[in-house]
Design a protein around this motif. Structure first.
Motif, short mmCIF file in Angstrom:
data_model
loop_
_atom_site.label_atom_id
_atom_site.label_comp_id
_atom_site.label_asym_id
_atom_site.label_seq_id
_atom_site.Cartn_x
_atom_site.Cartn_y
_atom_site.Cartn_z
N GLY A 109 0.76 -1.24 0.00
CA GLY A 109 0.00 0.00 0.00
C GLY A 109 0.78 1.29 0.00
N GLY A 110 0.36 2.17 0.88
CA GLY A 110 0.83 3.55 0.81
C GLY A 110 2.31 3.68 1.00
N SER A 111 2.84 2.84 1.81
CA SER A 111 4.26 3.00 2.05
C SER A 111 5.06 2.14 1.09
CB SER A 111 4.59 2.60 3.48
OG SER A 111 4.25 1.25 3.66
N GLU A 112 4.44 1.84 0.01
CA GLU A 112 5.02 0.87 -0.90
C GLU A 112 6.39 1.28 -1.39
OE1 GLU A 112 3.30 -0.56 -4.90
OE2 GLU A 112 2.44 -1.72 -3.27
N VAL A 113 6.50 2.55 -1.64
CA VAL A 113 7.79 3.01 -2.16
C VAL A 113 8.89 2.61 -1.21
CG1 VAL A 113 9.14 5.02 -2.71
CG2 VAL A 113 6.76 4.92 -3.41
N ASP A 114 8.65 2.83 0.06
CA ASP A 114 9.64 2.42 1.04
C ASP A 114 9.80 0.92 1.05
OD1 ASP A 114 9.32 5.03 1.59
OD2 ASP A 114 8.25 4.75 3.46
N MET A 115 8.68 0.26 1.08
CA MET A 115 8.68 -1.17 1.30
C MET A 115 9.34 -1.92 0.17
SD MET A 115 7.73 -1.21 4.11
CE MET A 115 8.12 -2.94 4.13
N LYS A 232 20.31 -2.95 3.90
CA LYS A 232 19.19 -3.63 3.26
C LYS A 232 17.87 -3.17 3.84
CE LYS A 232 21.66 -7.87 2.53
NZ LYS A 232 21.88 -9.00 3.43
N MET A 233 17.89 -3.02 5.16
CA MET A 233 16.63 -2.70 5.83
C MET A 233 16.14 -1.31 5.45
SD MET A 233 16.06 -2.83 9.89
CE MET A 233 15.45 -4.38 10.46
N PHE A 234 17.07 -0.39 5.31
CA PHE A 234 16.68 0.98 5.01
C PHE A 234 17.27 1.42 3.69
CE2 PHE A 234 16.47 0.74 9.62
CZ PHE A 234 15.33 1.45 9.92
N SER A 235 17.30 0.49 2.75
CA SER A 235 18.12 0.74 1.57
C SER A 235 17.59 1.82 0.66
CB SER A 235 18.28 -0.55 0.78
OG SER A 235 17.02 -0.97 0.33
N CYS A 236 16.40 2.25 0.90
CA CYS A 236 15.95 3.38 0.10
C CYS A 236 16.74 4.63 0.42
CB CYS A 236 14.46 3.61 0.33
SG CYS A 236 13.99 3.33 2.01
N PHE A 237 17.30 4.63 1.58
CA PHE A 237 18.18 5.73 1.96
C PHE A 237 19.60 5.20 1.87
CE2 PHE A 237 14.26 5.70 4.30
CZ PHE A 237 13.71 6.92 3.98
N THR A 238 20.44 5.95 1.19
CA THR A 238 21.72 5.32 0.84
C THR A 238 22.71 5.30 1.98
OG1 THR A 238 22.33 7.48 0.02
CG2 THR A 238 21.56 5.87 -1.59
N ILE A 239 22.83 4.15 2.59
CA ILE A 239 23.91 4.00 3.56
C ILE A 239 24.66 2.73 3.29
CG2 ILE A 239 23.03 5.40 5.46
CD1 ILE A 239 21.92 2.78 6.61
N LYS A 294 22.49 1.37 23.23
CA LYS A 294 21.10 1.21 23.67
C LYS A 294 20.12 1.43 22.54
CE LYS A 294 19.59 3.11 27.38
NZ LYS A 294 19.53 4.24 28.35
N ARG A 295 20.45 2.29 21.63
CA ARG A 295 19.61 2.45 20.45
C ARG A 295 20.43 3.05 19.33
NH1 ARG A 295 14.78 6.31 21.84
NH2 ARG A 295 14.50 6.13 19.61
N LEU A 296 19.93 2.87 18.12
CA LEU A 296 20.64 3.37 16.95
C LEU A 296 19.81 4.44 16.26
CD1 LEU A 296 21.74 -0.10 15.64
CD2 LEU A 296 23.32 1.76 16.08
N ARG A 297 20.54 5.35 15.63
CA ARG A 297 19.81 6.36 14.87
C ARG A 297 20.56 6.66 13.59
NH1 ARG A 297 19.12 12.61 16.60
NH2 ARG A 297 18.22 13.35 14.64
N ILE A 298 19.84 6.59 12.52
CA ILE A 298 20.44 6.96 11.24
C ILE A 298 20.11 8.42 11.02
CG2 ILE A 298 20.51 6.44 8.79
CD1 ILE A 298 19.43 3.64 9.55
#
Lengths: 319, 617
Positions: A109-115, A232-239, A294-298
């Motif tokens: 659906g809506g978040s398809e681009v991300d997904m 891979k998980m956030f590959s729409c954003f280039t890291i 404890k947590r990660l942030r991109i």
């Protein structure tokens, strides 16, 4: 692949009720149900090719997912979403098959681009689809939070988490509760810094993404693995830089990685350590990192420029 | 009249063959379907007057007493009135797969000499919270009848039944010779009920409490066993969490010399376990307590020795919580193991690999998916005799693909374990090609339960539906009796099933199919189908009604969140009076929708104890 416009919820609903003569009576009830359940008018529909199901079951989210739906709108919303997920799924399979094979599970659906870009086609997780549409308008369904809630709830012999599909995956309550308790105690231990095997779940947030993810740091042995997976998980954003430059066996990121990272991409990986400070990932040996993270942030590179030169300085000194 | 004398030493197999031949012969001859006075007592009955029944009733009964399978007994009872009578007088074990298919009164009338009862209640989907609370399947009405008719009842095995502490107390006090109680997936009772059992059942040989929805109010029940009780052979309280008195347990184990199955709960520590093992080296099945404890080297050694002294150990289970620290103590016991249940232990691949390396004779293995594909590779290379594999998800709601097992693990097992015939596999990705290869490697599957955890998941490499995977399964595995589907499936899967799965008895379907045709194919194509459970599929009235003739040959049909309406259900109920068509509607749903439908054959008529939300049509 762009989201097929003709599959907006209302459009499909109409066509589905036309195709299925036995459900013709449903169309008339839809408007009644609309007023009963305002949630229906929300983002839920986006990307959820509906079916006659949804109309029939407009109110059924209530009981299907447990007794307290009315009290917990958030969870309830998610439940309705999930119910639509379920019901949407039924009609849409044949549609999906007619589409090009790339569509994957239609609920993206809506978040398809991300997904679509998140790893393989089929990482269409329930939680992703949950948060996608809801993130936009409702804005408060956080799948990571839901997972946490589930974990907290399951200390007693509570029924299955309300945030998931009812009765799916098909695991006996006893087993579910036992494992949930085990996982919960493990997570608590690890976060407090005690040594534990198995799980060290930390949240990963990305600036600009509507929802967070959770990953288990214990499954990785090096920064290279971590970055590759996050990539891979956030590959729409280039890291992807971590993956391409991390050499096996290295525990520190080399200076050139950071440079490339900063110059080649707009994002930087940072973490919050035990003291609550935000640190650049890659400065310390891997074990030290997993013990203190404890947590990660991109983070957007522009926010991190203050940080980087010092880190590079450190790298130069250490290498 | 012919008389045939049978030696009592006749081998059972020969006996069964003899009976089966006679059954076939007798069924073919209409002259033999005479009715006869059925009140004959076996001891005094005159010789049979049927010329083709060469033996007197008492001999027939003696012969039939060798038959234990309830299916065989059903066949025998259909031959003719004499055989029906002989069978009913000699049946001692009762198996009722659906407690509402028959009433206690009918049972009591037909079978006068029952010593053991197995009763199953709720539909299987109740395990996954799909059946509302207070649905039924209460055992009490059965117990009341049994107390009158079977005062010498010895065994009661319940699955998915409801019972409360009062019932347990009633059970404990109504049957002086009561020996064995087994409760699996039951609910409604508490440890207080167990207290009654422990206190009153002086000859108890078996107390098996597994995975119930019960209230654990404390471990005091264990202390209720009298000091004279020394008959226990089976004690399983692994799923109870409260601490029990170790002193009471230790004394109990010490005096029960015939104890062969002991499964303790997580309150029992490792050194306590060691003490128990020393007292009971004869154990065949052991369920450990908590494996998490600091042990001194001496304690560690003692534990290892205790394990090595258990020469008869075939089954190991338990392993609550983190266990990897002390697994090596088990290695000496592993070679004789045939069943290893590690499904509550979050082991990694390396840890599993080491255990299975020591367990070459394993036939059944249950693990968590934390062992990963690598762990399963180790299984494939170490366990050539493996027949059953179950891989459960450690974190079923975690969507992260990095965890768990994939098609690679399943493939690896199939390559090394050619005798595999039972699998339950939870994974997050699968391919059609992998499944096809797997069933080529292991064509003898009788139970194939694949759960790709994301509903409607495609083949992740080709992006196609998973039709071909299950097609391969049914085409190749001709002995398939039980199948559970998952992934994105069109009607094609069901066409395959209807065409090829001729021995299929149980089918579980969720989030699958494209149209009524799917369900129709299955109903029309699978002659041995007994249990069909469906949820969230686009099957509607046409599909439901296509099976109208079939449902009486099945135990039950469950359909929830499908496209079925009340009118179709009413029609079905009207046409088939010997079926109970029960509908449960979800709150607020359309009046015409039949949200949950449960259909089963019965000779007992409609349920008298149905709650208000269950409507029998």
């Amino acid at each position: 692949m762009s989201f097929p416009e003709e599959h907006d919820y209302i459009g499909l609903t109409d066509s589905s009720s036309m195709e299925n003569p036995s459900s013709s009576s449903i169309v008339s009830t839809e408007s009644e149900k609309n007023s009963v359940l305002n949630l229906k008018e929300t983002e839920l529909r986006l990307g959820l090719p509906g079916s006659d199901f949804h109309e029939k079951k407009a109110g059924t989210g209530v009981s299907l997912f447990g007794k307290d739906l009315k009290d917990e709108v958030n969870n309830g919303f998610s439940q309705i979403l999930l119910k639509n997920f379920v019901s949407g799924a039924k009609r849409v399979f044949s549609d999906a098959i007619d589409e090009s094979g790339k569509w994957g599970f239609p609920l993206k659906g809506g978040s398809e681009v991300d997904m679509e870009n998140c790893g393989s086609e089929n990482t269409n997780t329930l939680q992703c689809s949950l948060a996608g549409p809801s993130g936009k308008e409702i804005g408060n369904s956080n799948p990571a939070k839901l997972v946490e809630d589930k974990k907290n709830e399951n200390n007693s012999t509570a029924p299955a988490s309300k945030a998931q599909l009812l009765g799916w995956p098909p695991i006996q309550s006893f087993r579910k509760n036992t494992l949930a308790t085990t996982n919960l105690s493990k997570n608590n231990d690890d976060v407090e810094g005690k040594s534990g095997l198995g799980c060290l779940y930390v949240k990963v947030s990305m600036d600009g993404a509507p929802y967070l993810r959770k990953i288990n740091l214990k499954t990785y042995c090096s920064y290279a693995e971590l970055s590759s997976f996050l990539g891979k998980m956030f590959s729409c954003f280039t890291i992807g830089q971590y993956a391409s430059h991390g050499l096996p066996g290295q525990e520190h990121l080399r200076e050139n990685c950071l440079k490339n990272l900063l110059h080649g991409s707009e994002y930087v990986l940072t973490y919050e350590d035990k003291d609550g400070d935000w640190m650049l990932v890659g400065d310390v040996p891997w074990e030290m990192f997993t013990d203190s993270c404890k947590r990660l942030r991109i983070m957007k590179g522009s926010d991190a420029t203050g940080l980087a030169p010092r880190a590079m300085q450190k790298c130069r000194n250490q290498s | 009249m012919q008389v045939v004398w049978l030696r009592s030493s006749l081998a059972l197999r020969d006996l069964q063959a003899f009976i089966q031949h006679t059954v076939v012969y007798c069924k073919m001859d209409p002259k033999l379907q005479k009715t006869k006075n059925s009140s004959s007592n076996s001891a005094n009955s005159p010789d049979s007057t049927h010329s083709l029944f060469p033996f007197p009733d008492e001999v027939l009964e003696r012969v039939l007493s060798f038959l234990h399978s309830h299916k065989d007994r059903s066949s025998v009872s259909l031959v003719c009135k004499d055989w029906y009578d002989a069978e009913r007088w000699t049946r001692t074990k009762l198996f009722i797969g659906n407690c509402y298919s028959v009433s206690p009164e009918i049972v009591a009338r037909r079978f006068p000499r029952i010593k053991s009862v197995t009763l199953k209640g709720k539909p299987r989907f109740s395990d996954f919270n799909l059946v509302p609370q207070h649905w039924g399947a209460d055992v009490h009405s059965w117990l009341v009848v049994f107390a009158k008719v079977y005062p010498f009842l010895e065994e009661l095995r319940l699955k998915r039944m409801t019972l409360n502490d009062e019932s347990l107390k009633f059970l404990a006090t109504s049957f002086p010779g009561f020996k064995a109680l087994s409760l699996l997936s039951c609910e409604g009772f508490s440890t207080d009920g167990l207290k009654a059992i422990a206190t009153h059942c002086k000859n108890l040989t078996e107390l098996d409490i597994q995975e119930n929805g019960m209230d654990d109010l404390g471990g005091g029940w264990l202390s209720c066993f009298s000091e004279n009780c020394s008959s226990l052979e089976v004690l399983n309280f692994a799923s109870l969490n409260s601490e029990v008195s170790f002193d009471a347990l230790e004394k109990l184990v010490r005096r029960c010399k015939s104890l062969r199955i002991l499964k303790v709960n997580k309150s029992i520590t490792l050194d306590q376990l060691q003490q128990l093992l020393v007292l009971a080296p004869q154990l065949i099945e052991l369920g450990t307590g908590s494996f998490q404890q600091e042990l001194t080297p001496l304690q560690y050694e003692g534990l290892g020795i205790a394990f090595s002294n258990c020469k008869n150990l075939q089954t190991l289970s338990g392993f609550w919580e983190d266990t990897s620290l002390h697994l090596p103590v088990l290695y000496s016991a592993c070679p004789s193991l045939t069943f290893l249940n590690l499904s509550y232990a979050t082991l990694r691949s390396g840890e599993l690999a080491k255990i299975v390396a020591h367990s070459p004779n394993i036939r059944r293995l249950w693990v968590l998916d934390t062992v990963g594909d690598k762990g399963l590779e180790a299984v494939g290379s170490s366990c050539p005799f493996l027949e059953e594999l179950r891989v459960f998800p450690a974190d079923p709601f975690e969507q992260d693909l990095h965890h768990g097992v994939t098609e690679a693990g399943f493939l690896a097992v199939s390559r090394g374990c050619r005798k595999l015939h039972y699998v339950l596999y939870f994974c997050r990705q699968m391919t059609n090609a992998a499944v096809a290869t797997i069933v080529q490697n292991c064509p003898d599957f009788t139970h194939f339960r694949l759960c790709i955890m994301n509903p409607g998941e495609r083949d992740y490499l080709t992006n196609e539906p998973m039709d071909e995977a299950f097609g391969a399964v049914v085409k190749t595995c001709t002995n398939l009796r039980r199948l559970a589907l998952s992934g994105l499936l069109t009607d094609l899967t069901f066409e395959y099933i209807g065409k090829y799965a001729k021995n299929l008895e149980a089918l579980s379907v969720a989030f699958a199919g494209s149209s009524d045709r799917g369900m129709q194919c299955v109903l029309q194509g699978c002659p041995k189908l007994r249990k069909l459970e469906i949820r969230d599929c686009p099957f509607g009235n046409a599909a439901l009604l296509s099976g109208i003739e079939k449902y009486e040959t099945m135990r039950s049909l469950w359909m929830s969140a499908c496209n079925v309406t009340m009118s179709a259900c009413k029609l079905l109920a009207k046409e088939m009076p010997r079926l109970n068509v029960e509908v449960m509607r979800d709150e607020g749903s359309d009046e015409s929708q039949a949200d949950k439908v449960y259909i089963y054959r019965t000779v007992a008529g409609s349920r008298r104890d149905a709650p208000p939300f269950v409507v029998t049509l």
